[in-house]
Design a protein around this motif. Structure first.
Motif, PDB file in Angstrom:
ATOM      1  N   VAL A  95     -17.791  17.878  -8.827  1.00  0.00           N
ATOM      2  CA  VAL A  95     -18.231  16.521  -8.463  1.00  0.00           C
ATOM      3  C   VAL A  95     -19.656  16.515  -7.945  1.00  0.00           C
ATOM      4  O   VAL A  95     -20.396  15.539  -8.145  1.00  0.00           O
ATOM      5  CB  VAL A  95     -17.269  15.868  -7.443  1.00  0.00           C
ATOM      6  CG1 VAL A  95     -15.890  15.673  -8.063  1.00  0.00           C
ATOM      7  CG2 VAL A  95     -17.182  16.661  -6.148  1.00  0.00           C
ATOM      8  N   ASN A  96     -20.087  17.590  -7.291  1.00  0.00           N
ATOM      9  CA  ASN A  96     -21.480  17.659  -6.833  1.00  0.00           C
ATOM     10  C   ASN A  96     -22.449  17.728  -8.012  1.00  0.00           C
ATOM     11  O   ASN A  96     -23.594  17.283  -7.906  1.00  0.00           O
ATOM     12  CB  ASN A  96     -21.685  18.875  -5.926  1.00  0.00           C
ATOM     13  CG  ASN A  96     -21.039  18.722  -4.568  1.00  0.00           C
ATOM     14  OD1 ASN A  96     -20.668  17.623  -4.159  1.00  0.00           O
ATOM     15  ND2 ASN A  96     -20.894  19.823  -3.851  1.00  0.00           N
ATOM     16  N   ILE A  99     -22.704  13.889  -9.655  1.00  0.00           N
ATOM     17  CA  ILE A  99     -23.545  12.898  -8.982  1.00  0.00           C
ATOM     18  C   ILE A  99     -25.027  13.144  -9.238  1.00  0.00           C
ATOM     19  O   ILE A  99     -25.838  12.226  -9.097  1.00  0.00           O
ATOM     20  CB  ILE A  99     -23.260  12.824  -7.463  1.00  0.00           C
ATOM     21  CG1 ILE A  99     -23.398  14.193  -6.810  1.00  0.00           C
ATOM     22  CG2 ILE A  99     -21.887  12.217  -7.208  1.00  0.00           C
ATOM     23  CD1 ILE A  99     -23.173  14.190  -5.299  1.00  0.00           C
ATOM     24  N   CYS A 100     -25.398  14.362  -9.646  1.00  0.00           N
ATOM     25  CA  CYS A 100     -26.809  14.656  -9.917  1.00  0.00           C
ATOM     26  C   CYS A 100     -27.360  13.792 -11.034  1.00  0.00           C
ATOM     27  O   CYS A 100     -28.535  13.426 -11.022  1.00  0.00           O
ATOM     28  CB  CYS A 100     -26.998  16.130 -10.268  1.00  0.00           C
ATOM     29  SG  CYS A 100     -26.768  17.260  -8.886  1.00  0.00           S
ATOM     30  N   LYS A 104     -20.599   8.254 -11.009  1.00  0.00           N
ATOM     31  CA  LYS A 104     -19.567   8.183  -9.981  1.00  0.00           C
ATOM     32  C   LYS A 104     -18.380   9.015 -10.446  1.00  0.00           C
ATOM     33  O   LYS A 104     -17.763   8.705 -11.472  1.00  0.00           O
ATOM     34  CB  LYS A 104     -19.125   6.744  -9.740  1.00  0.00           C
ATOM     35  CG  LYS A 104     -18.017   6.624  -8.694  1.00  0.00           C
ATOM     36  CD  LYS A 104     -17.611   5.175  -8.464  1.00  0.00           C
ATOM     37  CE  LYS A 104     -16.514   5.098  -7.394  1.00  0.00           C
ATOM     38  NZ  LYS A 104     -16.108   3.687  -7.136  1.00  0.00           N
ATOM     39  N   GLY A 163     -16.989  11.453 -14.965  1.00  0.00           N
ATOM     40  CA  GLY A 163     -17.521  10.387 -14.130  1.00  0.00           C
ATOM     41  C   GLY A 163     -17.907   9.188 -14.962  1.00  0.00           C
ATOM     42  O   GLY A 163     -18.053   9.277 -16.190  1.00  0.00           O
ATOM     43  N   VAL A 237     -20.327  13.834  -2.348  1.00  0.00           N
ATOM     44  CA  VAL A 237     -20.079  12.590  -3.079  1.00  0.00           C
ATOM     45  C   VAL A 237     -20.124  11.340  -2.195  1.00  0.00           C
ATOM     46  O   VAL A 237     -20.824  10.371  -2.532  1.00  0.00           O
ATOM     47  CB  VAL A 237     -18.746  12.671  -3.850  1.00  0.00           C
ATOM     48  CG1 VAL A 237     -18.379  11.317  -4.459  1.00  0.00           C
ATOM     49  CG2 VAL A 237     -18.839  13.735  -4.944  1.00  0.00           C
ATOM     50  N   VAL A 240     -23.758  10.454  -1.213  1.00  0.00           N
ATOM     51  CA  VAL A 240     -24.620  10.105  -2.341  1.00  0.00           C
ATOM     52  C   VAL A 240     -24.194   8.776  -2.966  1.00  0.00           C
ATOM     53  O   VAL A 240     -25.047   7.972  -3.366  1.00  0.00           O
ATOM     54  CB  VAL A 240     -24.639  11.239  -3.384  1.00  0.00           C
ATOM     55  CG1 VAL A 240     -25.362  10.808  -4.653  1.00  0.00           C
ATOM     56  CG2 VAL A 240     -25.321  12.485  -2.797  1.00  0.00           C
ATOM     57  N   LEU A 241     -22.904   8.505  -3.028  1.00  0.00           N
ATOM     58  CA  LEU A 241     -22.457   7.213  -3.559  1.00  0.00           C
ATOM     59  C   LEU A 241     -22.957   6.060  -2.689  1.00  0.00           C
ATOM     60  O   LEU A 241     -23.290   4.984  -3.199  1.00  0.00           O
ATOM     61  CB  LEU A 241     -20.931   7.169  -3.670  1.00  0.00           C
ATOM     62  CG  LEU A 241     -20.308   8.053  -4.756  1.00  0.00           C
ATOM     63  CD1 LEU A 241     -18.803   7.803  -4.833  1.00  0.00           C
ATOM     64  CD2 LEU A 241     -20.950   7.821  -6.119  1.00  0.00           C
ATOM     65  N   PHE A 244     -26.400   5.428  -3.757  1.00  0.00           N
ATOM     66  CA  PHE A 244     -26.408   4.619  -4.979  1.00  0.00           C
ATOM     67  C   PHE A 244     -26.213   3.146  -4.643  1.00  0.00           C
ATOM     68  O   PHE A 244     -26.921   2.269  -5.149  1.00  0.00           O
ATOM     69  CB  PHE A 244     -25.281   5.054  -5.924  1.00  0.00           C
ATOM     70  CG  PHE A 244     -25.460   6.414  -6.552  1.00  0.00           C
ATOM     71  CD1 PHE A 244     -26.669   7.089  -6.508  1.00  0.00           C
ATOM     72  CD2 PHE A 244     -24.397   7.020  -7.202  1.00  0.00           C
ATOM     73  CE1 PHE A 244     -26.824   8.338  -7.091  1.00  0.00           C
ATOM     74  CE2 PHE A 244     -24.537   8.266  -7.802  1.00  0.00           C
ATOM     75  CZ  PHE A 244     -25.746   8.923  -7.741  1.00  0.00           C
ATOM     76  N   HIS A 255     -28.174  19.710  -7.183  1.00  0.00           N
ATOM     77  CA  HIS A 255     -27.153  20.533  -6.541  1.00  0.00           C
ATOM     78  C   HIS A 255     -27.670  21.968  -6.472  1.00  0.00           C
ATOM     79  O   HIS A 255     -28.008  22.567  -7.502  1.00  0.00           O
ATOM     80  CB  HIS A 255     -25.859  20.458  -7.368  1.00  0.00           C
ATOM     81  CG  HIS A 255     -24.675  21.094  -6.728  1.00  0.00           C
ATOM     82  ND1 HIS A 255     -23.524  21.380  -7.426  1.00  0.00           N
ATOM     83  CD2 HIS A 255     -24.441  21.493  -5.447  1.00  0.00           C
ATOM     84  CE1 HIS A 255     -22.641  21.925  -6.619  1.00  0.00           C
ATOM     85  NE2 HIS A 255     -23.178  22.018  -5.412  1.00  0.00           N
TER      86      HIS A 255
END
Length: 367
Positions: A95-96, A99-100, A104, A163, A237, A240-241, A244, A255
């Motif tokens: 998941v890391n 997000i890069c 989502k 995602g 996550v 960072v979300l 966003f 990452h």
């Protein structure tokens, strides 16, 4: 004092060849890249080599995909007879990465290759996967258990994640510019990279030594060596979300995994230099590894995250302040660690002035 001679590589001596991995990848890519022509209805939107990729589903939307595993961190779990956190690492590593690229995270599947099926072990693996999913806000929608005793002795854990993304939100660092600021978000420790080297330096060369030393208490760490190495990878996550959602102008998200701060070089933008200054404080575990292993600064910053698990690049100081406030709300440390310069050519490089290091050919070398 650490030995600052960049050769020989301690990592390669421990059994991991970074140069060999690059060559192996080249041989695979020459066959993989042409497969894009086999399905033009749903085109691939980014180059291979970033943290995740995106498939265009039409109507301005896409799915982001990536895969990763926990590597030899599983050996520490096996020696500690503790498997309830290793699943967090598997989720985190995937998941890391998602997000890069601006996606989502939505769901993940796991693949467990094993030589045994001990119920207690698999129960703990499930606990960790579930906790990682909770932290990331995703589902685990399936998986596979493969009994391959002829190939593997023990357990290997790998995941693949999906995602959701709007195509106009794809971020591969294409908008990085001179003067942008680099923010470093703290890691929780070694994470899930460089464990082969860390294990051999801290625990010993032989399996018997490692099984004994993994339970030794280390005063500088205020816990056992095994507990330190098993500390789960931080999941970035939620923070960072929120970045966003607030509409911040995030020029790149990186990452910091195997390769350390050299991961900054994965961004699409060319003709730039990442200047890491000031260098953040180094967590005790990395100082311990460097001292005991007599490892050069160049190799330490090439193999380990050195306390920075994730980087966010922004345009202005106001954006940097907003990112830091979000991180603080999520209980993680975030500091300015550098800035971006232009180079006047098509290259990309990372320099760490305080350590007199610069990137060259995918490695750190003395300046």
């Amino acid at each position: 004092m650490p030995n600052n001679n960049p050769t020989p590589s301690k990592y390669e001596e421990s059994g991991v060849s970074q140069t060999g991995a690059e060559t192996a990848l080249d041989h695979i890519l020459k066959h993989i890249l042409p497969t894009r022509q086999f399905n033009t209805e749903f085109p691939v939107k980014a180059d291979i080599g970033y943290f995740a990729n995106v498939i265009d589903l039409g109507n301005g939307t896409g799915v982001a995909l990536c895969t990763d595993g926990v590597g030899t961190k599983m050996r520490v779990a096996e020696m500690m007879h503790q498997y309830d956190t290793i699943g967090i690492d598997c989720v985190a590593m995937n998941v890391n990465d998602l997000i890069c690229i601006g996606a989502k995270p939505v769901s993940m599947v796991d693949y467990i290759a094993c030589s045994h099926l001990e119920p207690q072990v698999f129960d703990q693996l499930g606990q960790g996967l579930a906790e990682g999913a909770r932290q990331a806000g995703i589902s685990i929608s399936g998986g596979e258990i493969s009994q391959i005793r002829e190939i593997i002795c023990g357990i290997d854990l790998i995941g693949a994640a999906l995602g959701h993304i709007q195509l106009d939100r794809i971020n591969t660092g294409q908008n990085i510019a001179e003067g942008n600021l680099i923010l470093g978000i703290a890691s929780s420790g070694v994470h899930s990279n460089g464990l082969t080297l860390a294990r051999r330096v801290l625990l010993g060369e032989t399996e018997d030594e490692q099984k004994e030393n993994v339970h030794k208490y280390e005063e500088s760490l205020e816990r056992t060596l095994g507990a330190e190495l098993l500390e789960p990878t931080y999941i970035y996550v939620p923070a960072v979300l929120e970045m966003f959602d607030t509409g911040l102008d995030l020029r790149a998200l990186v990452h910091i995994t195997g390769g350390g701060l050299l991961n900054l070089l994965r961004v699409q933008k060319k003709g730039i230099r990442f200047v890491i200054d000031p260098l953040p404080d180094i967590p005790p575990v990395f100082s311990l590894i460097q001292q005991r292993g007599e490892i050069s600064d160049a190799e330490m910053y090439e193999v380990f995250n050195m306390g920075v698990g994730f980087c966010v690049i922004v345009e202005h100081a106001n954006d940097a302040e907003a990112v830091q406030k979000i991180c603080k709300r999520h209980g993680i440390s975030c500091h300015g660690i550098g800035y971006v310069e232009t180079t006047g050519d098509d290259g990309k490089e990372v320099v760490i002035p305080s350590k007199k290091l610069k990137s060259e050919g995918g490695h750190f070398t003395p300046m």
